[in-house]
Scaffold this active site. Structure first.
Site, PDB file in Angstrom:
ATOM      1  N   CYS A  58       0.773  -1.314  -0.005  1.00 36.51           N
ATOM      2  CA  CYS A  58      -0.046  -0.015  -0.128  1.00 36.51           C
ATOM      3  C   CYS A  58       0.967   1.233  -0.011  1.00 36.51           C
ATOM      4  CB  CYS A  58      -0.821   0.082   1.186  1.00 36.51           C
ATOM      5  SG  CYS A  58      -2.476   0.901   0.894  1.00 36.51           S
TER       6      CYS A  58
ATOM      7  N   HIS B 130      -3.938  -5.713  -0.163  1.00 34.59           N
ATOM      8  CA  HIS B 130      -3.677  -6.060   1.178  1.00 34.59           C
ATOM      9  C   HIS B 130      -3.842  -7.502   1.182  1.00 34.59           C
ATOM     10  CE1 HIS B 130      -3.383  -2.250   3.583  1.00 34.59           C
ATOM     11  NE2 HIS B 130      -4.092  -2.047   2.784  1.00 34.59           N
TER      12      HIS B 130
ATOM     13  N   GLU C 192      -2.720  -9.412   3.449  1.00 32.28           N
ATOM     14  CA  GLU C 192      -2.911 -10.054   4.652  1.00 32.28           C
ATOM     15  C   GLU C 192      -4.503 -10.334   4.997  1.00 32.28           C
ATOM     16  OE1 GLU C 192      -4.129  -5.793   5.146  1.00 32.28           O
ATOM     17  OE2 GLU C 192      -2.288  -6.818   4.190  1.00 32.28           O
TER      18      GLU C 192
END
Length: 368
Positions: free
Chosen positions: A257, A343, A345
């Site tokens: 990001c 993202h 994760e």
């Protein structure tokens, strides 16, 4: 600020548009940049994501608060959004494992919001007009007073915000069996990113946003990670300088990001503010290396300039967004450094992109 009682609330946009509804959270006034998230779940992860600092979030899902809150779902130790706008806000929750209501959670955090707003009309409005600042008030409905408050809200362009959300102290986390040491530059990191590194055998040392490169290198890490975070990447000059020095050292580096945007800036590639950012759990991204497509979780209002990547001598594109062809991933030519805009994760969101952490581990293995 007074404690919450059901009362009239007002939303004033930068272009003069007014929406009226009911209060949620604390009674008061708040301001920030409007943005909308299209995710159907994961509101607590969104509200505690440091990348949302300085922003008022509009949720497009119909009901918010219906499953309450619990601490294990936070992405940082505090609510990061400046305010919430939603259609239906539930004072009650039905999940047995919840530790409390979202209303109580917002009251404890001092968060002001507004509900019973036509969020479809609001999202369509800023989708067409572009992201803009706004104020929410459940304290006063005096438009002249609110215009003065709105004028005090800073533009996101040129705004450095990592200093507001980064750790103030250096700290370490390690797995039972340490395979690698990774220095993390915290620009506003999410907890689950750290979890993904630790679960793969990485001892991590998390450094404040403005830590000089030399201080991180003294720890002798096997590689570097540059985190997500809020604000304009062009204003993250300390981080850009540190990343340039990381690249000179030629150790593995992974950015997510804001970390992705900083890697681009470190290579002389500009970033710019989007008309409206990408925020949601279903953004399609194509991996140009494998040809596979991923459903991704995203939260960003700035993007890397794709035109400046054409024929760039040091950097190549690895991922693109299939909705608008914006840049979603890059890697260095001849250096073990790469980054993605979205993202992996998966907090909240799908797990299609978890392999990127494995790719980073592979680089650490090959370069140790």
């Amino acid at each position: 600020m007074k404690k919450h009682t059901s009362t009239e609330a007002i939303l004033l946009l930068e272009d003069g548009t007014v929406f009226r509804g009911k209060s949620l959270g604390e009674i008061g006034i708040t301001g920030g940049e409007l943005c909308f998230n299209t995710g159907m779940t994961g509101y607590q992860e969104i509200f505690t994501d440091p990348s949302y600092y300085g922003q008022i979030v509009i949720t497009t899902v119909s009901h918010v608060g219906n499953y309450g809150v619990q601490h294990k779902e936070v992405e940082s130790e505090q609510v990061q959004i400046k305010g919430l706008i939603c259609k239906e806000f539930s004072q009650h929750f039905s999940r047995n494992t919840a530790e409390g209501s979202l209303q109580g959670y917002f009251e404890a955090a001092g968060i002001v919001g507004i509900c019973e707003v036509d969020t479809r009309a609001l999202v369509r409005h800023i989708r067409d007009k572009g992201a803009m600042n706004a104020v929410i008030s459940s304290e006063t409905t005096d438009l002249e007073e609110l215009r003065k408050k709105l004028a005090e809200v800073p533009s996101m362009v040129g705004l450095e915000l990592s200093s507001q959300v980064s750790t103030a102290i250096t700290y370490e986390l390690k797995p039972d069996e340490v395979k690698f040491r990774v220095a993390v530059l915290d620009l506003g990191i999410k907890k689950n990113i750290i979890n993904n590194l630790v679960s793969r055998g990485c001892e991590v040392k998390i450094f404040p946003y403005n830590t000089p490169y030399e201080v991180m290198e003294e720890w002798n890490p096997d590689g570097y990670f540059v985190s997500n975070g809020p604000g304009d990447p062009a204003a993250s000059t300390d981080a850009v300088r540190s990343v340039q020095q990381m690249l000179e050292k030629n150790k593995p580096m992974f950015g997510i990001c804001l970390g992705h945007q900083v890697l681009a800036e470190a290579n002389g590639i500009a970033t710019y503010k989007m008309h409206n950012g990408h925020r949601g759990l279903n953004h399609p991204v194509k991996n140009l290396i494998t040809g596979r497509c991923e459903v991704t979780s995203q939260n960003h209002g700035f993007v890397v300039d794709g035109d400046q990547l054409l024929n760039h001598p040091q950097v190549e594109v690895t991922h693109i967004n299939l909705n608008d062809n914006t840049i979603e991933g890059i890697r260095m030519k001849g250096k073990p450094a790469f980054s993605v805009q979205y993202h992996p994760e998966s907090s909240p969101g799908p797990h299609d992109s978890g392999y990127l952490f494995d790719d980073f581990i592979t680089l650490l293995e090959q370069n140790k």
